[in-house]
Design a protein around this motif. Structure first.
Motif, PDB file in Angstrom:
ATOM      1  N   MET A 119       0.813  -1.211   0.000  1.00  0.00           N
ATOM      2  CA  MET A 119       0.000   0.000   0.000  1.00  0.00           C
ATOM      3  C   MET A 119       0.851   1.269   0.000  1.00  0.00           C
ATOM      4  O   MET A 119       0.316   2.372   0.065  1.00  0.00           O
ATOM      5  CB  MET A 119      -0.968  -0.006   1.186  1.00  0.00           C
ATOM      6  N   ALA A 120       2.166   1.128  -0.118  1.00  0.00           N
ATOM      7  CA  ALA A 120       3.031   2.303  -0.241  1.00  0.00           C
ATOM      8  C   ALA A 120       2.703   3.002  -1.559  1.00  0.00           C
ATOM      9  O   ALA A 120       2.468   2.346  -2.577  1.00  0.00           O
ATOM     10  CB  ALA A 120       4.496   1.880  -0.211  1.00  0.00           C
ATOM     11  N   VAL A 121       2.674   4.334  -1.530  1.00  0.00           N
ATOM     12  CA  VAL A 121       2.350   5.101  -2.731  1.00  0.00           C
ATOM     13  C   VAL A 121       3.337   6.246  -2.905  1.00  0.00           C
ATOM     14  O   VAL A 121       3.855   6.789  -1.934  1.00  0.00           O
ATOM     15  CB  VAL A 121       0.903   5.655  -2.702  1.00  0.00           C
ATOM     16  N   THR A 122       3.570   6.600  -4.155  1.00  0.00           N
ATOM     17  CA  THR A 122       4.460   7.712  -4.466  1.00  0.00           C
ATOM     18  C   THR A 122       3.888   8.996  -3.890  1.00  0.00           C
ATOM     19  O   THR A 122       2.722   9.320  -4.124  1.00  0.00           O
ATOM     20  CB  THR A 122       4.608   7.878  -5.994  1.00  0.00           C
ATOM     21  N   SER A 123       4.704   9.713  -3.143  1.00  0.00           N
ATOM     22  CA  SER A 123       4.255  11.013  -2.639  1.00  0.00           C
ATOM     23  C   SER A 123       4.997  12.160  -3.326  1.00  0.00           C
ATOM     24  O   SER A 123       4.521  13.286  -3.324  1.00  0.00           O
ATOM     25  CB  SER A 123       4.396  11.099  -1.121  1.00  0.00           C
ATOM     26  N   ASN A 124       6.142  11.860  -3.920  1.00  0.00           N
ATOM     27  CA  ASN A 124       6.889  12.878  -4.652  1.00  0.00           C
ATOM     28  C   ASN A 124       7.827  12.189  -5.618  1.00  0.00           C
ATOM     29  O   ASN A 124       8.412  11.156  -5.292  1.00  0.00           O
ATOM     30  CB  ASN A 124       7.694  13.743  -3.673  1.00  0.00           C
ATOM     31  N   LEU A 125       7.962  12.765  -6.806  1.00  0.00           N
ATOM     32  CA  LEU A 125       8.929  12.265  -7.783  1.00  0.00           C
ATOM     33  C   LEU A 125       9.490  13.466  -8.528  1.00  0.00           C
ATOM     34  O   LEU A 125       8.730  14.270  -9.075  1.00  0.00           O
ATOM     35  CB  LEU A 125       8.283  11.293  -8.763  1.00  0.00           C
ATOM     36  N   ASN A 126      10.800  13.606  -8.526  1.00  0.00           N
ATOM     37  CA  ASN A 126      11.478  14.672  -9.247  1.00  0.00           C
ATOM     38  C   ASN A 126      12.466  14.028 -10.202  1.00  0.00           C
ATOM     39  O   ASN A 126      13.277  13.195  -9.784  1.00  0.00           O
ATOM     40  CB  ASN A 126      12.210  15.596  -8.270  1.00  0.00           C
TER      41      ASN A 126
ATOM     42  N   VAL B 217      16.797  10.740 -10.587  1.00  0.00           N
ATOM     43  CA  VAL B 217      15.470  10.848  -9.982  1.00  0.00           C
ATOM     44  C   VAL B 217      15.595  10.786  -8.471  1.00  0.00           C
ATOM     45  O   VAL B 217      16.355   9.985  -7.930  1.00  0.00           O
ATOM     46  CB  VAL B 217      14.563   9.689 -10.474  1.00  0.00           C
ATOM     47  N   THR B 218      14.842  11.643  -7.809  1.00  0.00           N
ATOM     48  CA  THR B 218      14.666  11.535  -6.369  1.00  0.00           C
ATOM     49  C   THR B 218      13.171  11.467  -6.113  1.00  0.00           C
ATOM     50  O   THR B 218      12.366  12.001  -6.890  1.00  0.00           O
ATOM     51  CB  THR B 218      15.281  12.720  -5.601  1.00  0.00           C
ATOM     52  N   GLY B 219      12.810  10.797  -5.055  1.00  0.00           N
ATOM     53  CA  GLY B 219      11.392  10.702  -4.751  1.00  0.00           C
ATOM     54  C   GLY B 219      11.154  10.166  -3.361  1.00  0.00           C
ATOM     55  O   GLY B 219      12.084   9.759  -2.661  1.00  0.00           O
ATOM     56  N   SER B 220       9.895  10.188  -3.004  1.00  0.00           N
ATOM     57  CA  SER B 220       9.507   9.641  -1.706  1.00  0.00           C
ATOM     58  C   SER B 220       8.231   8.842  -1.858  1.00  0.00           C
ATOM     59  O   SER B 220       7.441   9.059  -2.780  1.00  0.00           O
ATOM     60  CB  SER B 220       9.321  10.755  -0.674  1.00  0.00           C
ATOM     61  N   TYR B 221       8.077   7.911  -0.955  1.00  0.00           N
ATOM     62  CA  TYR B 221       6.886   7.069  -0.889  1.00  0.00           C
ATOM     63  C   TYR B 221       6.258   7.212   0.481  1.00  0.00           C
ATOM     64  O   TYR B 221       6.970   7.186   1.497  1.00  0.00           O
ATOM     65  CB  TYR B 221       7.253   5.592  -1.116  1.00  0.00           C
ATOM     66  N   ALA B 222       4.955   7.383   0.517  1.00  0.00           N
ATOM     67  CA  ALA B 222       4.213   7.341   1.763  1.00  0.00           C
ATOM     68  C   ALA B 222       3.986   5.863   2.094  1.00  0.00           C
ATOM     69  O   ALA B 222       3.541   5.091   1.236  1.00  0.00           O
ATOM     70  CB  ALA B 222       2.885   8.067   1.622  1.00  0.00           C
ATOM     71  N   LEU B 223       4.328   5.490   3.308  1.00  0.00           N
ATOM     72  CA  LEU B 223       4.230   4.090   3.719  1.00  0.00           C
ATOM     73  C   LEU B 223       2.944   3.855   4.513  1.00  0.00           C
ATOM     74  O   LEU B 223       2.481   4.751   5.230  1.00  0.00           O
ATOM     75  CB  LEU B 223       5.440   3.732   4.576  1.00  0.00           C
ATOM     76  N   PRO B 224       2.385   2.659   4.388  1.00  0.00           N
ATOM     77  CA  PRO B 224       1.171   2.380   5.146  1.00  0.00           C
ATOM     78  C   PRO B 224       1.474   2.320   6.643  1.00  0.00           C
ATOM     79  O   PRO B 224       2.605   2.031   7.038  1.00  0.00           O
ATOM     80  CB  PRO B 224       0.734   1.002   4.622  1.00  0.00           C
ATOM     81  N   PRO B 225       0.469   2.597   7.472  1.00  0.00           N
ATOM     82  CA  PRO B 225       0.686   2.498   8.922  1.00  0.00           C
ATOM     83  C   PRO B 225       1.125   1.084   9.306  1.00  0.00           C
ATOM     84  O   PRO B 225       0.642   0.111   8.734  1.00  0.00           O
ATOM     85  CB  PRO B 225      -0.682   2.823   9.533  1.00  0.00           C
TER      86      PRO B 225
END
Length: 137
Positions: free
Chosen positions: A75-82, A127-135
């Motif tokens: 359930m991790a989703v991309t929160s930012n991608l540059n 590329v740099t980015g972040s993923y929001a992780l599920p609780p």
């Protein structure tokens, strides 16, 4: 998790990965090496591989590195991608190496190098980015 396990999770949750023939070549905790084989359908005018294909490879590579780190974080989703396009990629396979820079409880930060298979020393996109992780349960 093995490369095959990560590949299976990605294909099961993201059918577009199969459309692009996205492949997970190897994984280690916090790392993934991936590939999208060349297809003439990925070309844009001028003979370069399209930006959306490069972005899809980078995004899926970050996801693969996170899965390799934390297991079934489906359930991790991309929160930012540059993405910075550095060089025109050759009409050949695209290869990416993704590294998890920081894996927190709620966010994971990654870096990806995208390369043409014919010249693995030349980075075509950074590329740099972040993923929001599920609780965590």
């Amino acid at each position: 998790m093995s490369a095959g396990d990560v590949q299976e999770l990605i294909e099961g949750g993201l059918p577009m990965a199969s459309d692009l023939d996205f492949r997970v070549e190897s994984v280690a905790p916090g790392f993934a090496r991936t590939r999208i084989p060349f297809s003439s359908s990925h070309l844009r005018p001028g003979g370069t591989l399209s930006g959306p294909v490069q972005m899809a490879l980078a995004d899926a590579s970050m996801y693969a590195a996170i899965l390799a780190s934390s297991g079934k974080a489906e359930m991790a989703v991309t929160s930012n991608l540059n993405i910075n396009f550095l060089k025109k990629p050759a009409p050949t396979d695209l290869v990416a190496e993704a590294v998890v820079l920081k894996h927190g409880r709620r966010l994971a930060f990654c870096e990806v190098r995208v390369m043409s298979d014919d010249d693995p020393q030349a980075i075509v996109a950074h590329v740099t980015g972040s993923y929001a992780l599920p609780p965590q349960q």
